[in-house]
Scaffold this active site. Structure first.
Site, PDB file in Angstrom:
ATOM      1  N   TYR A  61       0.867  -1.180   0.000  1.00  0.00           N
ATOM      2  CA  TYR A  61       0.000   0.000   0.000  1.00  0.00           C
ATOM      3  C   TYR A  61       0.905   1.232   0.000  1.00  0.00           C
ATOM      4  CZ  TYR A  61      -3.744   3.121   1.830  1.00  0.00           C
ATOM      5  OH  TYR A  61      -4.649   4.139   2.036  1.00  0.00           O
ATOM      6  N   LYS A  87      -1.471  -1.111  -4.085  1.00  0.00           N
ATOM      7  CA  LYS A  87      -2.493  -0.062  -3.969  1.00  0.00           C
ATOM      8  C   LYS A  87      -1.716   1.242  -4.060  1.00  0.00           C
ATOM      9  CE  LYS A  87      -6.049   1.814  -0.822  1.00  0.00           C
ATOM     10  NZ  LYS A  87      -5.808   3.211  -1.096  1.00  0.00           N
TER      11      LYS A  87
END
Length: 286
Positions: A120, A150
Site C-alpha cells: 500500500y 495499492k
C-alpha cells in the site's frame, strides 16, 4: 468506538446500491492506524463474515508501526479467510531505501504464506517516497505472494513505469487517487481503491464501463463531475471525518464520528456538501 452492528447493512448497501463487491478494510478511510489490534481484528472478522457469498474480495490492511503487530494482524487475516492483505510502509522510523522496505514487507507477508499480498503505497501520509518501480525488480523471489500495489500517489510516471514493467501481467495495480482514476486507467491501472466509491461507486462503475467501450467522452464526463464535487469539498476542508459525513447522508447508515486527533465534520460542511452533490446532473440522468 467501533460499531460492528452496521457492517451487515453497509455490505448490503455497497453491493445493491453502489455495485461495489470488493472492500479494503482498516485502511485510511477506516482509520485503521487509529485503532488498536483487537479492534482491527474484530472489524476484519465482521467484514469477512458479513461479506461471505456477497463480496468477491475482502482485502485487509495489516500495516502497523510495529513489525510484531503487523505480523499478528497478517496471521489473523489468513486465519479468518481474507482474500488479500496489504501493508503500508512504517512511517515513524522509516525505511530509507527499497531493500529496507522490502525486508519489512517480506517479514509480514511470510506470516500469511497463502494469502495474496499488496504493498500500500501512500507517500502523502507515510512520507516514504521510495518509488514503486524500483521495488518490483525481483520482488517475487523475496515475497512469493506479492500480488500488486495499492498506488495512492499522484506520480503517474512511477505508476506508468510499473505497468510497463508488468509485461506478463503478474501484478495488479489498484489506483487510490479518486479524482485521477481515469488518468490511471489510460496508462493501464487494473482497478481502484478509494473513499468516494463508498457513495459514488455506481457512478464510477459507469465510468469504467464507458472507458472499456471505449466512450472516452462519457468516461471524462463522469470523471469531471466526480472532480467537481471533490474540488468543492476540498476547498471546504475534506478528510476522513468529512468522508464519513458524506457517506452518512448519502447512504443513511450512521458512520459515526472519527477518533481523535480527527474531529467531526461541521454542520456547515454537511449542508454545503449535500447541496453540491444534489446539484450534480449525471449523464445517466440521476
Amino acid at each position: 468506538q467501533i460499531n460492528l452492528s452496521v457492517i451487515r447493512q453497509y455490505v448490503d448497501y455497497l453491493v445493491s446500491e453502489q455495485n461495489v463487491k470488493n472492500v479494503f478494510v482498516n485502511g485510511t478511510t477506516g482509520e485503521g492506524l487509529s485503532l488498536n489490534i483487537q479492534e482491527r481484528k474484530q472489524l476484519a472478522e465482521e467484514w469477512v463474515c458479513q461479506g461471505k457469498d456477497k463480496l468477491d474480495h475482502v482485502i485487509i490492511h495489516v500495516g502497523a508501526l510495529s513489525l510484531p503487530e503487523s505480523q499478528e494482524l497478517a496471521r489473523h487475516a489468513a486465519a479468518i479467510g481474507a482474500s488479500g492483505i496489504a501493508v503500508i510502509a512504517p512511517f515513524f522510523f522509516k525505511p530509507t531505501n527499497k531493500d529496507e522496505l522490502i525486508a519489512f514487507l517480506q517479514k509480514v507477508a511470510s506470516e500469511a504464506p497463502a494469502v495474496p499480498f499488496y504493498y500500500y503505497h501512500i507517500p502523502p501520509l507515510t512520507g516514504v517516497k521510495i518509488r514503486v518501480e524500483g521495488l518490483l525488480d525481483g520482488i517475487k523471489e523475496r515475497i512469493p505472494t506479492f500480488q500488486g500495489v495499492k498506488f495512492s500517489d499522484t506520480d503517474l510516471l512511477d505508476l506508468a513505469q510499473c505497468i510497463n514493467k508488468n509485461e506478463r501481467e503478474e501484478f495488479a495495480f489498484l489506483y487510490g487517487v479518486d479524482e485521477q482514476l481515469l488518468n490511471a486507467l489510460a496508462i493501464g491501472a487494473d482497478g481502484a481503491v478509494g473513499s468516494t466509491y463508498n457513495y459514488l461507486g455506481r457512478k464510477t462503475n459507469l465510468m469504467l464501463q464507458a472507458f472499456a467501450k471505449p466512450d472516452l467522452a462519457l468516461a471524462r464526463k463522469y470523471q469531471f463531475l466526480t472532480g467537481e464535487f471533490l474540488n468543492f469539498v476540498i476547498k471546504l476542508g475534506f478528510g476522513v471525518a468529512q468522508t464519513k459525513a458524506v457517506m452518512t447522508f448519502v447512504s443513511g447508515i450512521p458512520m459515526g464520528p472519527p477518533r481523535l486527533p480527527l474531529v467531526d465534520a461541521s454542520e456547515e460542511f454537511i449542508v454545503k456538501a449535500k447541496a453540491k452533490l444534489d446539484s450534480i446532473v449525471w449523464p445517466d440522468g440521476d
